[in-house]
Design an enzyme around this catalytic site. Structure first.
Site, short mmCIF file in Angstrom:
data_model
loop_
_atom_site.label_atom_id
_atom_site.label_comp_id
_atom_site.label_asym_id
_atom_site.label_seq_id
_atom_site.Cartn_x
_atom_site.Cartn_y
_atom_site.Cartn_z
N SER A 1 -29.11 -32.93 5.86
CA SER A 1 -28.53 -32.43 4.60
C SER A 1 -28.89 -30.96 4.39
CB SER A 1 -29.00 -33.28 3.41
OG SER A 1 -30.39 -33.47 3.37
N PRO B 1 -4.16 -3.16 -6.91
CA PRO B 1 -4.25 -2.64 -5.54
C PRO B 1 -3.21 -3.24 -4.61
CG PRO B 1 -6.02 -4.19 -5.96
CD PRO B 1 -5.32 -3.98 -7.26
N VAL C 1 0.84 -1.20 0.00
CA VAL C 1 0.00 0.00 0.00
C VAL C 1 0.87 1.25 0.00
CG1 VAL C 1 -1.75 1.27 1.29
CG2 VAL C 1 -1.80 -1.23 1.23
#
Length: 637
Positions: A544, A114, A35
């Protein structure tokens, strides 16, 4: 260096400008790192210095820079790239921003990825098509965790050209000793993960040092500037063309009855009319009759080109198949070892079925519990049971049918895949196939002469799987037991698989975590399928709780044999019964992962039979179920 500013062109110059750039090589690269290492600023500087900014953009940039005021009144080049409002407000890059620019020597597509750890998945997206990575390091901070993570991912994704850009040299007074220490620190890490070479460059994206030319502030650095390196680095553009031919079929082109072609982008190799090719996974061999492309037939086509092939014979070929060189085809397998980068907030659920997309192939796949995860700081192999957001792990992947593949090291097109959640359609992981498992090649289906139809005819009945699902205490086992008694009295051959009974033997090693519940149902589904192959009417009584696993079992059977029976009892009613005292223990915190209390239950959306136990007795429900499966009763009340 002479550059072109597009807004300065007049109509008479456009043709010359386009021709100038048409035949240049293209370099795709990414900027990555931790960053605030200056990735967006660097790209903005490259765009500015290569004169790829329109006059109105430049005016807007200058105004925005003054308004934001982050660079003391000077141009904030990061604003050229950080297009999202959220990014401008936070001063960070969130999404992957792609930008195009060109110089006299080369064209470029750059992805600004990023730096935050939670957006590592976006970085993987940007790196997946890159030829080169510029890994930035803040000269004040040195090598950080995210530097290591991004370097490791770049190496995994096959990027072999690495530039280590030590940025913000102006903030440390262009100190050569500090720069050398960072380079040596990174070199030690790079060697530990298999990066054999990289190019270090000291830069300042803000001041422009060593971006487009040599800087007088770093007279001790004698290498190329960043842009000079990007212009001159040799990318082996012919590598894909030199490999054996592969064309993943994207579309069957059938404009009329006289033409049938197979369209797609050539992933590797070269093809010519008359070449012998093999259709995979079927293995049929034929010849290429024509190569049809925009503008007419071609005598040759190479990797990277989109074409339509017509074949000499009428062969079975459709989307997802691969047309390959007959004498050097890729492999076909359904079990693999893979490296997986998990990209979703929800953890991997081993045993759950996901969609696996590999090239133009889409199949159902399950991931087994990871063999290990990789610590990007130490490269240690960590023992884990699942993978969380941004985790990198090694695991076995099983597909429901054979897929055409190559190892990722051989080719990205048939070696790289993504996993998609079937319920949300979200991409949850990216992966790289390392190799097929040996057992996938050595274990074959054994043909038998007495098939499932023969077994069913002997019993004078049609196989059925009656899948009872509902909350604990809903009455599943009671109703299933009554149904089997009625079937037995009718002379039918049946067998009841009860949830508690199965856990005493076959599934005694499983707990009640989500992953264990998924594996519990998978095993029961496989057993139930074998029993229906024997011609039996099989009844199962399991909570289930997840739709995905119930649907997985449904897909194991021929259409019309699976009956989902929802014993629909409200939670408060089931809890009031509490025959086994489980709800009380769950409320007291003595039982973890208890369905309806601390673990979710996903009710069937369209069951074949629904039983409302607040309106219907177990005896009446059992009678209706028997009549339904015998075809004499409406399937839903």
């Amino acid at each position: 260096m002479t550059s072109y500013r597009p807004d300065a062109l007049i109509a008479s110059d456009i043709s010359a400008y386009l021709q100038l750039h048409q035949n240049k090589s293209l370099l795709r690269f990414i900027t990555c790192g931790s960053v605030d290492d200056g990735k967006s600023t660097l790209i903005g500087r490259l765009l500015y210095d290569s004169k790829m900014i329109f006059e109105d953009q430049l005016a807007s940039l200058e105004a925005d820079s003054k308004r934001v005021g982050t660079q003391g009144g000077e141009i904030d080049f990061a604003l050229l790239v950080d297009g999202l409002a959220a990014e401008r407000e936070q001063g960070i890059t969130i999404d992957v921003a792609y930008r195009f620019f060109a110089t006299e020597k080369r064209k470029f597509i750059v992805a600004d990825t990023p730096g935050h750890e939670q957006y590592t998945r976006n970085m993987v997206t940007g790196a997946s098509t890159a030829d080169l990575a510029v890994i930035l390091i803040d000269a004040r901070k040195g090598v950080l965790t995210q530097t290591r993570r991004h370097s490791y991912l770049c190496h995994l994704l096959g990027i072999r050209h690495i530039v280590l850009a030590v940025n913000k040299m102006d903030l440390i007074g262009y100190d050569q000793a500090a720069y050398d220490a960072i380079v040596e620190d990174y070199r030690a890490f790079a060697e530990s993960i298999g990066i054999t070479s990289f190019t270090p460059i000291p830069i300042s994206g803000f001041k422009g040092d060593n971006i487009t030319g040599s800087s007088p502030n770093t007279i001790w650095y004698t290498g190329l500037s960043l842009l000079q390196h990007l212009e001159s680095v040799e990318i082996d553009a012919d590598a894909d063309a030199a490999r054996p031919f592969r064309l993943p079929v994207q579309w069957v082109n059938r404009p009329n009855l006289d033409f049938r072609g197979f369209a797609g982008m050539i992933a590797a190799g070269t093809v010519r009319p008359g070449d012998k090719v093999r259709i995979l996974p079927s293995g049929q061999v034929t010849e290429v009759a024509r190569i049809v492309a925009f503008g007419g037939d071609r005598e040759q086509a190479v990797a990277g080109e989109s074409v339509t092939l017509t074949l000499a014979d009428e062969v079975d070929c459709s989307r997802g198949n691969v047309i390959a060189a007959a004498d050097a085809p890729p492999q076909v397998a359904d079990q693999f070892q893979a490296t997986i980068v998990w990209m979703d907030q929800a953890e991997l659920l081993p045993g759950r079925a996901y969609w696996l997309k590999l090239g133009t192939q889409t199949v159902s796949a399950t991931v087994q519990p990871p063999r290990h995860a990789v610590c990007v700081n130490t490269m240690a192999e960590l023992s884990v049971k699942t993978l969380g957001l941004n985790d990198i792990g090694i695991a076995e992947v099983y597909t429901d049918r054979g897929v055409v593949f190559e190892s990722y090291a051989q080719g990205k097109d048939l070696g790289g895949f993504i996993l998609i959640d079937k319920a949300t359609n979200a991409t949850v992981a990216a992966g790289m196939l390392n190799f097929s498992l040996r057992r996938a090649q050595n274990v074959h289906w054994q043909a038998v002469e007495i098939n499932r139809e023969a077994h069913a005819n002997q019993k004078h009945q049609a196989p059925r799987l009656l899948w009872f699902t509902g909350l604990s205490g809903s009455g599943k086992s009671t109703i299933a037991n009554l149904v089997e008694k009625k079937l037995h009295a009718m002379g039918k051959h049946s067998f009841l698989l009860d949830g508690d009974n199965i856990r005493h033997g076959l599934n005694k090693d499983l707990g009640f975590t989500d992953a264990d519940r998924i594996e519990n149902i998978r095993r029961v589904g496989e057993v139930a399928k074998l029993m229906t192959d024997a011609g039996l009417i099989v009844l199962t009584a399991f909570i289930s709780p997840f739709r995905a696993e119930r649907d997985l079992v449904r897909q194991m059977l021929p259409e019309g044999e699976f009956f989902e029976i929802h014993v629909d009892t409200p939670l408060e009613v089931a809890e009031a019964r509490d025959v086994k005292g489980l709800y009380k223990k769950a409320r007291d915190g003595q039982i973890a992962h208890f369905t309806g209390i601390s673990s979710p239950y996903e009710a069937p959306e369209a069951p074949e039979i629904r039983v409302d136990t607040t309106r219907e007795s177990p005896e009446d429900a059992a009678e209706r179920i028997v009549e339904t499966i015998m075809g004499t009763w409406s399937p839903v009340i």
